[in-house]
Write an enzyme that holds these catalytic residues in place. Structure first.
Site, PDB file in Angstrom:
ATOM      1  N   HIS A  91       7.056 -30.934 -28.572  1.00  0.00           N
ATOM      2  CA  HIS A  91       8.489 -30.803 -28.834  1.00  0.00           C
ATOM      3  C   HIS A  91       8.973 -29.362 -28.785  1.00  0.00           C
ATOM      4  O   HIS A  91      10.066 -29.037 -29.251  1.00  0.00           O
ATOM      5  CB  HIS A  91       8.863 -31.476 -30.161  1.00  0.00           C
ATOM      6  CG  HIS A  91       9.060 -32.952 -29.987  1.00  0.00           C
ATOM      7  ND1 HIS A  91       8.134 -33.747 -29.356  1.00  0.00           N
ATOM      8  CD2 HIS A  91      10.089 -33.778 -30.307  1.00  0.00           C
ATOM      9  CE1 HIS A  91       8.569 -34.996 -29.314  1.00  0.00           C
ATOM     10  NE2 HIS A  91       9.754 -35.038 -29.886  1.00  0.00           N
ATOM     11  N   ASP A 152      14.074 -31.618 -40.227  1.00  0.00           N
ATOM     12  CA  ASP A 152      15.116 -32.651 -40.112  1.00  0.00           C
ATOM     13  C   ASP A 152      14.578 -33.862 -39.362  1.00  0.00           C
ATOM     14  O   ASP A 152      14.859 -34.994 -39.695  1.00  0.00           O
ATOM     15  CB  ASP A 152      16.319 -32.119 -39.322  1.00  0.00           C
ATOM     16  CG  ASP A 152      17.035 -31.021 -40.061  1.00  0.00           C
ATOM     17  OD1 ASP A 152      16.817 -30.885 -41.270  1.00  0.00           O
ATOM     18  OD2 ASP A 152      17.809 -30.293 -39.413  1.00  0.00           O
ATOM     19  N   GLU A 265      22.246 -28.257 -46.481  1.00  0.00           N
ATOM     20  CA  GLU A 265      22.315 -27.889 -45.055  1.00  0.00           C
ATOM     21  C   GLU A 265      23.774 -27.841 -44.654  1.00  0.00           C
ATOM     22  O   GLU A 265      24.668 -28.063 -45.496  1.00  0.00           O
ATOM     23  CB  GLU A 265      21.598 -28.941 -44.186  1.00  0.00           C
ATOM     24  CG  GLU A 265      20.147 -28.674 -43.952  1.00  0.00           C
ATOM     25  CD  GLU A 265      19.617 -29.254 -42.643  1.00  0.00           C
ATOM     26  OE1 GLU A 265      20.409 -29.600 -41.744  1.00  0.00           O
ATOM     27  OE2 GLU A 265      18.378 -29.351 -42.538  1.00  0.00           O
TER      28      GLU A 265
HETATM   29  P1  FAD Z   1       4.168 -28.459 -29.914  1.00  0.00           P
HETATM   30  O1  FAD Z   1       5.472 -28.242 -29.285  1.00  0.00           O
HETATM   31  O2  FAD Z   1       3.253 -29.403 -29.260  1.00  0.00           O
HETATM   32  O3  FAD Z   1       3.422 -27.058 -30.135  1.00  0.00           O
HETATM   33  C1  FAD Z   1       4.136 -25.936 -30.598  1.00  0.00           C
HETATM   34  C2  FAD Z   1       3.228 -24.697 -30.645  1.00  0.00           C
HETATM   35  O4  FAD Z   1       2.278 -24.883 -31.679  1.00  0.00           O
HETATM   36  C3  FAD Z   1       2.429 -24.462 -29.369  1.00  0.00           C
HETATM   37  O5  FAD Z   1       2.216 -23.104 -29.184  1.00  0.00           O
HETATM   38  C4  FAD Z   1       1.123 -25.162 -29.660  1.00  0.00           C
HETATM   39  O6  FAD Z   1       0.063 -24.626 -28.905  1.00  0.00           O
HETATM   40  C5  FAD Z   1       0.967 -24.892 -31.143  1.00  0.00           C
HETATM   41  N1  FAD Z   1       0.246 -25.953 -31.834  1.00  0.00           N
HETATM   42  C6  FAD Z   1       0.511 -27.274 -31.846  1.00  0.00           C
HETATM   43  N2  FAD Z   1      -0.375 -27.909 -32.622  1.00  0.00           N
HETATM   44  C7  FAD Z   1      -1.227 -26.956 -33.089  1.00  0.00           C
HETATM   45  C8  FAD Z   1      -2.367 -26.974 -33.917  1.00  0.00           C
HETATM   46  N3  FAD Z   1      -2.818 -28.101 -34.434  1.00  0.00           N
HETATM   47  N4  FAD Z   1      -2.993 -25.821 -34.177  1.00  0.00           N
HETATM   48  C9  FAD Z   1      -2.550 -24.651 -33.663  1.00  0.00           C
HETATM   49  N5  FAD Z   1      -1.484 -24.573 -32.858  1.00  0.00           N
HETATM   50  C10 FAD Z   1      -0.828 -25.713 -32.579  1.00  0.00           C
HETATM   51  N6  FAD Z   1      11.825 -27.327 -36.379  1.00  0.00           N
HETATM   52  C11 FAD Z   1      12.126 -27.114 -37.666  1.00  0.00           C
HETATM   53  O7  FAD Z   1      11.623 -26.174 -38.281  1.00  0.00           O
HETATM   54  N7  FAD Z   1      13.001 -27.927 -38.326  1.00  0.00           N
HETATM   55  C12 FAD Z   1      13.565 -29.002 -37.724  1.00  0.00           C
HETATM   56  O8  FAD Z   1      14.330 -29.699 -38.347  1.00  0.00           O
HETATM   57  C13 FAD Z   1      13.238 -29.265 -36.369  1.00  0.00           C
HETATM   58  N8  FAD Z   1      13.758 -30.320 -35.732  1.00  0.00           N
HETATM   59  C14 FAD Z   1      13.420 -30.555 -34.436  1.00  0.00           C
HETATM   60  C15 FAD Z   1      13.954 -31.671 -33.792  1.00  0.00           C
HETATM   61  C16 FAD Z   1      13.631 -31.946 -32.485  1.00  0.00           C
HETATM   62  C17 FAD Z   1      14.211 -33.171 -31.811  1.00  0.00           C
HETATM   63  C18 FAD Z   1      12.786 -31.064 -31.775  1.00  0.00           C
HETATM   64  C19 FAD Z   1      12.471 -31.310 -30.339  1.00  0.00           C
HETATM   65  C20 FAD Z   1      12.260 -29.930 -32.397  1.00  0.00           C
HETATM   66  C21 FAD Z   1      12.571 -29.677 -33.733  1.00  0.00           C
HETATM   67  N9  FAD Z   1      12.053 -28.579 -34.410  1.00  0.00           N
HETATM   68  C22 FAD Z   1      12.360 -28.371 -35.722  1.00  0.00           C
HETATM   69  C23 FAD Z   1      11.187 -27.612 -33.719  1.00  0.00           C
HETATM   70  C24 FAD Z   1       9.728 -27.946 -33.945  1.00  0.00           C
HETATM   71  O9  FAD Z   1       9.346 -27.613 -35.260  1.00  0.00           O
HETATM   72  C25 FAD Z   1       8.825 -27.142 -33.033  1.00  0.00           C
HETATM   73  O10 FAD Z   1       9.215 -27.288 -31.711  1.00  0.00           O
HETATM   74  C26 FAD Z   1       7.387 -27.587 -33.209  1.00  0.00           C
HETATM   75  O11 FAD Z   1       6.549 -26.678 -32.586  1.00  0.00           O
HETATM   76  C27 FAD Z   1       7.196 -28.912 -32.565  1.00  0.00           C
HETATM   77  O12 FAD Z   1       6.028 -29.523 -33.046  1.00  0.00           O
HETATM   78  P2  FAD Z   1       5.073 -30.212 -32.014  1.00  0.00           P
HETATM   79  O13 FAD Z   1       4.108 -30.946 -32.856  1.00  0.00           O
HETATM   80  O14 FAD Z   1       5.743 -30.972 -30.969  1.00  0.00           O
HETATM   81  O15 FAD Z   1       4.365 -28.894 -31.420  1.00  0.00           O
END
Ligand code: FAD
Length: 513
Positions: A91, A152, A265
């Site tokens: 994400h 969120d 918020e």
């Molecule tokens: P990814 O996008 O898969 O990874 C993000 C980064 O973290 C990459 O660099 C990856 O290599 C690294 N990573 C992933 N897993 C690990 C692990 N286990 N160990 C070490 N590194 C790792 N953020 C907020 O703070 N608050 C919100 O309310 C919020 N709402 C969101 C809503 C939507 C619809 C979206 C798309 C994003 C939102 N985000 C929010 C942003 C979100 O927190 C970040 O994009 C987060 O990185 C996404 O988590 P993911 O599991 O998809 O990680």
């Protein structure tokens, strides 16, 4: 050393760079017990929620244990050029979880089961690939317990948000998610599995929190739990001016815990009925409740503000919450006719963005590009930001939510890697852009240019600000981002990932040969 595995991954890497075959089709007999994804799934790891970059890895592995992660990191370390990116739920919006010609680890396989642990208080041992919605469901259903700090949207992995911050309306009170962790298990870039906490290997613990995946792959997190409330009073009120809005929001987030809401918020929205995405239609809580435009004074500005609050019922019950909410809202300066409120279950309240996801999937905007920009802006600059950015650059909105609400620096431990502004009160400004289907490349380019203009404006005006979930392409920007903590960040990288194998998609460090 797993040489057959290296041979396999390097073969895949050659296929990708020669462009003459799909990776993932051949050679799986070399990989022993590590689960290699099929070609179609590997292509998925070349994309993320942003839908703006396409970066094919050599292969996508599906570790189901920490030992699998250790093996994958060792494979990369023993090769001459491989890198490793943990992919949570993908994400990110700028390729942060990608690895060009490298190994992507699908962390979702490292998901539930979770385990309840008693360690002073009660906590959950959660695999890093679990989604927050799975943590919520498991905790409430099985134990009537839940973490205190959320995002969120809950379709994000525990490892993914702990690598960034994890912010929502509880953060002013409990801190972000990175401030609500008791222990981590991490596989560092040298292939070592380490358990760390504030008192054990504390430097690694704080490095990994908000560490953008640079120092290790988080495989497990211990998250403290508290009794979950059953019901929540969810309230939205509307302001016609930023000064009153920000004044009230800051007053609310700086009150003592005993006098505070459980969630604060807010968002800016366009004073326009015709904009269904971030105009008046975004304010009512329950389907069927109506926003009455007649209640907005004619002289109101083109941008209005909605403060969003929640109060847990806990032991108070509905009548107690009525009384308490009335008392707490009485001094606020919102427009009196524009109040929306509902009592909903705690799980429904926390799952609210899941319902927006369903709508976005149905109307096609979940699958279009998302040039999102999240910035943390000091309270001393936020009024000027409002005048310059919300009221001028973004006066027509962004085709999605424009969050703006205050947080407190003292809730962010400075030993963590995440960079925040200097002032005690700063705002999260989240411009969550959804490009309309068939809007074409021009719409995306315009949005990206607007983001650039906003960052340029923050810089030229000398605001105290940081990009949250940053994505920069060159070292100078990273140095500026981390400021005086850059040297610490570099030193931690040297200590825990000396060859710079991990999280290449962040484009901070290049793998050493
Ligand atoms: P990814 O996008 O898969 O990874 C993000 C980064 O973290 C990459 O660099 C990856 O290599 C690294 N990573 C992933 N897993 C690990 C692990 N286990 N160990 C070490 N590194 C790792 N953020 C907020 O703070 N608050 C919100 O309310 C919020 N709402 C969101 C809503 C939507 C619809 C979206 C798309 C994003 C939102 N985000 C929010 C942003 C979100 O927190 C970040 O994009 C987060 O990185 C996404 O988590 P993911 O599991 O998809 O990680």
């Amino acid at each position: 050393m797993p040489t057959t595995m290296i041979a396999f991954v390097e073969q895949q890497q050659r296929l990708v760079s020669d462009g003459d075959a799909e990776p993932g089709d051949d050679g799986q007999e070399y990989v022993g017990e590590l689960d290699v994804a099929a070609a179609g799934d590997i292509a998925l790891a070349a994309q993320d929620f942003g839908r703006m970059v396409f970066i094919p890895p050599a292969t996508l592995l599906r570790p189901s244990t920490t030992d699998d992660v250790v093996r994958a990191v060792c494979v990369a370390r023993c090769s001459s050029r491989l890198t490793v990116a943990a992919r949570g739920n993908g994400h990110s919006v700028g390729g942060q979880a990608m690895a060009r010609g490298g190994v992507v680890l699908d962390m979702r396989r490292l998901g539930p089961p979770m385990e309840l642990v008693r360690c002073g208080g009660v906590a959950a041992d959660v695999p890093a690939g679990a989604l927050w919605e799975e943590v919520l469901e498991w905790g409430v259903r099985n134990h009537g317990m839940a973490p205190t700090s959320w995002t969120d949207y809950l379709g994000l992995t525990v490892g993914g948000t702990l690598s960034n911050g994890g912010i929502s309306g509880q953060a002013f009170r409990h801190g972000p998610q990175v401030a609500n962790v008791a222990e981590l298990e991490v596989v560092t870039g040298d292939g070592e599995r380490r358990v760390c906490s504030p008192s054990l290997c504390s430097d690694l613990f704080f490095a990994a929190l908000g560490g953008l995946g640079q120092f290790g792959v988080i495989t497990r997190a211990r998250i403290p739990l508290v009794p979950a409330p059953k019901m929540v009073r969810w309230i939205r009120v509307v302001y016609k001016g930023f000064e009153e809005y920000a004044g009230d929001a800051e007053w609310l987030v700086t009150r003592a815990d005993s006098e505070a809401f459980d969630y604060v918020e807010g968002f800016a929205f366009v004073n326009d009925l015709s904009d269904p995405v971030n105009g008046w239609g975004s304010v009512p809580i329950l389907p069927g409740s109506v926003f009455e435009p007649a209640k907005i004074p004619a002289e109101s500005e083109p941008i209005l503000y909605c403060l969003e609050l929640a109060l847990h019922h806990n032991h108070r019950g509905a009548a107690g919450v009525d009384e308490r909410a009335k008392e707490m809202m009485w001094p606020l300066r919102y427009m009196r006719g524009l109040v929306f409120a509902a009592d909903v279950s705690y799980v429904d309240f926390l799952s609210r963005v899941g319902r927006a996801e369903e709508e976005a999937r149905a109307n096609g905007t979940w699958a279009t590009p998302h040039p999102w920009l999240n910035i943390l802006v000091s309270s001393s600059d936020i009024a000027d930001f409002d005048r310059t950015v919300f009221k001028r650059v973004l006066r027509r909105g962004v085709g999605g939510p424009m969050l703006v609400y205050p947080l407190l620096r003292s809730k962010w431990d400075p030993r963590m890697s995440v960079a925040v502004p200097e002032s005690e009160v700063f705002y999260l400004v989240a411009l969550l852009r959804f490009i309309a289907p068939r809007a074409g490349d021009a719409a995306l380019e315009e949005a990206v240019a607007q983001n650039r203009e906003i960052i340029g404006c923050c810089r030229s005006k000398g605001y105290d600000f940081k990009v949250y979930i940053p994505h920069y392409e060159n070292e100078a920007d990273w140095v500026r981002h981390f400021g005086r903590d850059w040297a610490r960040f570099v030193e931690r990288k040297r200590r825990y990932d000396p060859v710079a194998i991990l999280a290449p998609g962040q484009t901070i460090f290049a793998r050493a040969r």
